[in-house]
Every structure is written in structure tokens, then in C-alpha cells.
Scaffold this active site. Sequence first.
Site, PDB file in Angstrom:
ATOM      1  N   CYS A 103       0.593   7.963  23.736  1.00 51.60           N
ATOM      2  CA  CYS A 103       1.534   7.135  24.490  1.00 51.60           C
ATOM      3  C   CYS A 103       2.041   5.942  23.713  1.00 51.60           C
ATOM      4  O   CYS A 103       2.987   5.302  24.122  1.00 51.60           O
ATOM      5  CB  CYS A 103       0.869   6.632  25.756  1.00 51.60           C
ATOM      6  SG  CYS A 103       0.482   7.972  26.831  1.00 51.60           S
ATOM      7  N   GLN A 140      -7.755  -0.699   3.262  1.00 54.21           N
ATOM      8  CA  GLN A 140      -8.639  -1.273   4.279  1.00 54.21           C
ATOM      9  C   GLN A 140      -9.968  -1.740   3.702  1.00 54.21           C
ATOM     10  O   GLN A 140     -10.625  -2.609   4.272  1.00 54.21           O
ATOM     11  CB  GLN A 140      -8.926  -0.240   5.390  1.00 54.21           C
ATOM     12  CG  GLN A 140      -7.701   0.207   6.164  1.00 54.21           C
ATOM     13  CD  GLN A 140      -7.181  -0.848   7.125  1.00 54.21           C
ATOM     14  OE1 GLN A 140      -7.887  -1.798   7.493  1.00 54.21           O
ATOM     15  NE2 GLN A 140      -5.939  -0.701   7.555  1.00 54.21           N
ATOM     16  N   ASN A 190      -8.587   3.622   8.140  1.00 49.99           N
ATOM     17  CA  ASN A 190      -7.941   2.555   8.912  1.00 49.99           C
ATOM     18  C   ASN A 190      -8.160   2.679  10.411  1.00 49.99           C
ATOM     19  O   ASN A 190      -8.053   1.695  11.136  1.00 49.99           O
ATOM     20  CB  ASN A 190      -6.440   2.522   8.607  1.00 49.99           C
ATOM     21  CG  ASN A 190      -5.770   3.863   8.789  1.00 49.99           C
ATOM     22  OD1 ASN A 190      -6.287   4.893   8.357  1.00 49.99           O
ATOM     23  ND2 ASN A 190      -4.627   3.882   9.433  1.00 49.99           N
ATOM     24  N   THR A 205      12.331  -7.416 -10.236  1.00 53.36           N
ATOM     25  CA  THR A 205      11.771  -8.745 -10.463  1.00 53.36           C
ATOM     26  C   THR A 205      10.497  -8.930  -9.655  1.00 53.36           C
ATOM     27  O   THR A 205      10.469  -8.646  -8.460  1.00 53.36           O
ATOM     28  CB  THR A 205      12.806  -9.822 -10.086  1.00 53.36           C
ATOM     29  OG1 THR A 205      13.958  -9.623 -10.899  1.00 53.36           O
ATOM     30  CG2 THR A 205      12.262 -11.223 -10.294  1.00 53.36           C
ATOM     31  N   HIS A 265      -1.813  -7.885   2.467  1.00 46.13           N
ATOM     32  CA  HIS A 265      -1.713  -8.424   3.829  1.00 46.13           C
ATOM     33  C   HIS A 265      -2.857  -8.012   4.746  1.00 46.13           C
ATOM     34  O   HIS A 265      -2.979  -8.532   5.849  1.00 46.13           O
ATOM     35  CB  HIS A 265      -0.346  -8.087   4.455  1.00 46.13           C
ATOM     36  CG  HIS A 265      -0.205  -6.691   4.944  1.00 46.13           C
ATOM     37  ND1 HIS A 265      -0.316  -6.377   6.277  1.00 46.13           N
ATOM     38  CD2 HIS A 265       0.034  -5.540   4.298  1.00 46.13           C
ATOM     39  CE1 HIS A 265      -0.132  -5.060   6.414  1.00 46.13           C
ATOM     40  NE2 HIS A 265       0.077  -4.538   5.232  1.00 46.13           N
ATOM     41  N   GLY A 291       0.799  -1.219   0.000  1.00 48.61           N
ATOM     42  CA  GLY A 291       0.000   0.000   0.000  1.00 48.61           C
ATOM     43  C   GLY A 291       0.833   1.271   0.000  1.00 48.61           C
ATOM     44  O   GLY A 291       0.538   2.222  -0.728  1.00 48.61           O
ATOM     45  N   THR A 292       1.862   1.281   0.798  1.00 45.82           N
ATOM     46  CA  THR A 292       2.693   2.490   0.883  1.00 45.82           C
ATOM     47  C   THR A 292       3.314   2.806  -0.469  1.00 45.82           C
ATOM     48  O   THR A 292       3.276   3.953  -0.931  1.00 45.82           O
ATOM     49  CB  THR A 292       3.792   2.306   1.954  1.00 45.82           C
ATOM     50  OG1 THR A 292       3.161   2.246   3.236  1.00 45.82           O
ATOM     51  CG2 THR A 292       4.776   3.460   1.941  1.00 45.82           C
TER      52      THR A 292
END
Lengths: 382, 128
Positions: free
Chosen positions: A323, A180, A152, A238, A202, A71-72
Site C-alpha cells: 500500500c 547501510q 536496508n 566537477t 546521507h 549509493g545508486t
Amino acid sequence: MKQIYLDNAATTQVDKKVIEVMQPYFSEKYGNASSQHLKGQEAKRALEESRSVIARSIGARSDEIIFTSGGTESNNLALKGLFFANKGTGKNHIITTKIEHDCVMNACKWLEEQGARVTYLNVDEQGFVDPEDIRKAITPETLVVSIIHGNNEIGTIQPIGEIGRICREKQVYFHIDACQSYTKARINVKKQNLDFVTLNAHKIHGPKGVGALYIRDGVKIEPLAHGGRHEKNLRSGTENIPGIIGFAKAVKTSRNSDIKKMEKLRDKLINGILKIQNTNLNGPKDENRLCNNINVCFNNIEGEAIGGYLDAYGISSSTGSACSSHTLESSHVLKAIGLSDLQANTSLRLSLSKFNKEEEIDYVLEVLNKVVGKLRRMSPVK
Amino acid sequence: MKNKFEQYNKQVMKHFLKPKHAGKIKNPDAVGRINNDMCGDLMEIYLKIEGGKIKDIKFQTMGCAAAIASSDVLCELVLGKSLEEAKEIDNKKIIRELGGLPLIKLHCSVLGERTLRKAIEDYESKEK
């Protein structure tokens, strides 16, 4: 301990049927699809069959699909490739939203340094972008509108049909990031007037490291990687044949009934969580929500701590809390729908897959009730 | 949205999952309260003091696992100590006692140190 995986928006378990069809392409049919010999041609055939599976799934033609590493890369290739192909034409304006995935957001920020002008549109409190805002933002310089189809974090599914109509009418390109939403919401490149679609494997029980980009026939982009002229010279390197085979199998094994199943579990989980006092659902509560997304704020306690307790009970989750980020900044998506930093810190995301079972949801609700109570007793804020 | 709980060691997890000093003290002799600007964590410390020594200590924290574990270990470190000794406790001691914290979580341990100082200041200002 029993493990319950509820972080399927991060990644999914590879389906056994997928692994099975990939296996021979590592050990026996390991040829390079560019080679002329039999082993190469065997790989080439498998590559093209896979391409046609992906193409058909979104109403595209095979020659409109480029395989990438995920995706990136697809998002970067669409935006940067289009920008550089149009350099010097005066088309340098990109319209996107404030709730994009980091890869679109950071690609846009980088393109601003290269001379692009980017408009980051606001969304409403459920995460919807107003198609009329897009219409108003389009100028003669506008090159492309780039929108995340299914969000997402909060699961909002954007009205891409309506946005596509506007883009086609105004003659600007339309790119959707469908990482997504693929196999979970309807995508048809013709009916929805799509010029670019980012897909990956994935998130749909395929392997990591494989994705695709749909590029409408006739639309020109520049490649990011130059080399052996693979993938119509738009993505040299490839081809990852086992990965691509697995990607296609993941698409073939996804069923509409999986969506229904996940929706049912999602609603059970949402309704069960909202019975806990002082909780809010983030994102929409209707058919415009991804079938596998749950995102809730548990006021006065931190999502990171909830996730830590859930993990101790064998339940995998995720949070938009500052956090748990590398930068100590809370989720830009939650802030875009109007949450304060403090509220964003209390968020927890649970994301389902077709492999989750109803009894798992019962267990998760039982554990959540317990740990939320415990953390709230520990919190000075009541 | 990152899931990084694997970065905490066993000691941190023990204090996070089974804190011994979480709670409140009825009629405390002193209270300290700090808001961590860096990440929005919030902590309160309640003290019971007798003969210049910390007789009882409890904490309430709205924070992440590191903040809760740091709070609990701080209480463990200062319970039974004199106020002068308690003032010596800093976040480095907290981190050492926890056997280390992930780099990005180091600031969480400062919260406990600051809140304890606040509570002691509260006590000393009442004594004057």
C-alpha cells in the site's frame, strides 16, 4: 508536537559538526578542484584530504576511492562499469541476491537486456545468503558477485569475509553495497577481499548527493559519465567539494560507542514490540543485525496504517507494505525471506540513529501499544 | 519503502484517525465481506435495516489509511438512506466526499462500494 525520527535507513539528520565544516566551501572556498589557481588548489587539497579519510576508514588507499553522487550511482558504476570493461571476454555472469536494493536489482535487470546472465540467489528466513550457494553458482563465465552488506529493510549483515574468500579463490570480483552498514559494521577491503565497495554519506549524518566507490587497485571499469576526466577519468563532472568535505566529516565523527548505544535502543524497542501479541521480528536477532534496524510484522493490520497513526503522533517510520509502494507490490525482501504478500503488508520498519534517546523509545512503545490496539479493533481479521 | 502519508488531505486524515463508524453490530441484518485482490485489503460491513432504510452501519477494515477513511466516509454517506439510495453510492462519491485521494489509492475507495453492495445483496437474498 515532539518529533521522533525513526526512519534513519531512509536518510539521517545532517550532524551540525558536518554542516559547520561544509559551510566555508560554499561561501569562501568555492573553487573548482581542477583549477590551477589558489582557490582551485585549496579545493583540491580539501578533496584529497577527504578522500584519504574515506580510504582509511575501510583499509583502502586514497587512489582506490572515487567520489560519486551517492549509493545508486556507485552501485551502477561498479556493475555496469565492470560489465562493459569485460565485454567480449566471455565474462558476462553476475551473481547477486533476491534482497538487494532496487538500484542493484534494476541495474542487473538492465544488464540482462545488454547480454548479462544474472543469478539471483535465495536467502534463508533471516535474510542470510549461504556462501556455499555462491561457490556453487560461480561458473567460468562469472564476472562479479554483488551482495548488499547490511540489508536496508531487515538489517541482515552478510558474512562478507567468507564470501570474499570464496570470490578471491575462484578469481571473480566481489562488490558489496555498504550504504547501510558503513560505520556500523566492520569493512576492511584487504581482510575481507573486497574489490568494490559502495558507500554513501546521507545514511551516516552526512549530506545527500555524495557517495563513493572503492575500486581495488588494478581493476578496470568503464565510466558511465564521460567528460572532463575527473576522478581518474571514471566519473567526470566537477567534484561536489562541500558534499565531499561533509562526507569525510561524517565518517570522522562516527564512533564505535554510537553502535553500542543504538544496539541497546534497538534491543529495547524490539523486546518491547514483541511483548505486543501477534508480532514477529523480521531479520536476525543477534550480532548479525544492523545496530539501528527494527522490522516487525503486526499481524492483521497494515503497516501503512500503523505508520499513518505514528506520523500523527510525530513518529516517522516506514513499511514494506504494498500500500505504500509506487507499484502496489509488497517488499521483495520480505517475500524473499518467506513472507506472503499479506504478511509483508503488516510490516513496519523503525531505524535508529545516534541521536535517538531512550525516553523516545519509551514513548514509541507506548504509542505503538495504543495504535496497534486501535487498528486491531478496526480489523475484521482476528 | 516509501513514507507517503503527506499525500493524504485533512479530510482523509480525519476519517482515518478518528473514524466514527468503525466497529461491529451485534446481530446485524446483513453482512458484506470483500477481499481486495489488488493489495490484500479486507473489509466487512454490518447493516441494521428498518423499513427499507439503513438504521445503523459499521465497518471493519484491514487496510491502509485510504481504505479506512473510505470505509468510514461510505458509512457516513449511506446512514439513514434507503437501500435503493445506498446502491447509488459509488467510489466516485466516496472520493468526492473525501476531497480526493492520491492516484495510486483510488482503488481503495472501490473496496467500500463493493463491500456495501455485497451487504445489500446479503440482505436482499435473506428477504426473498
